[in-house]
Design a protein around this motif. Structure first.
Motif, short mmCIF file in Angstrom:
data_model
loop_
_atom_site.label_atom_id
_atom_site.label_comp_id
_atom_site.label_asym_id
_atom_site.label_seq_id
_atom_site.Cartn_x
_atom_site.Cartn_y
_atom_site.Cartn_z
N ALA A 13 -18.49 62.77 -147.42
CA ALA A 13 -18.41 62.46 -148.85
C ALA A 13 -18.21 60.97 -149.04
N GLY A 14 -18.83 60.42 -150.07
CA GLY A 14 -18.68 59.02 -150.37
C GLY A 14 -19.72 58.14 -149.72
N GLU A 15 -20.56 58.70 -148.88
CA GLU A 15 -21.61 57.89 -148.25
C GLU A 15 -22.70 57.60 -149.28
N VAL A 16 -23.10 56.34 -149.35
CA VAL A 16 -24.10 55.92 -150.33
C VAL A 16 -25.40 55.60 -149.59
N LEU A 17 -26.48 56.19 -150.06
CA LEU A 17 -27.78 55.89 -149.46
C LEU A 17 -28.38 54.68 -150.16
N LEU A 18 -28.68 53.66 -149.40
CA LEU A 18 -29.26 52.44 -149.95
C LEU A 18 -30.76 52.43 -149.70
#
Length: 70
Positions: A13-18
């Motif tokens: 959770a909290g991982e951001v895909l750039l």
């Protein structure tokens, strides 16, 4: 067991895909492409205006003069 292609669902959770780095490298190519398109459109528009003026000049040259203007 997870279905195929669902591995991304198990990311923390909290991982951001750039954006992918290839997309970031393609951004600078957009500016020259827009400039080229702008130059082509400018030249085409100017050429059409010049052609219109030339056609009007030729039409006026071949118009008969009105009677009584001597």
């Amino acid at each position: 067991m997870t279905p195929a292609g669902a591995e991304w669902a198990s990311s923390p959770a909290g991982e951001v895909l750039l954006a992918h780095h290839v997309a970031l490298l393609a951004i600078p190519a957009i500016i020259p492409a827009v400039v080229v398109v702008g130059v082509v459109l400018y030249i085409a528009r100017k050429d059409r205006a010049d052609e219109r003026e030339e056609r009007e000049l030729i039409e006026r040259a071949f118009e008969p003069e009105p009677e009584g203007n001597e």
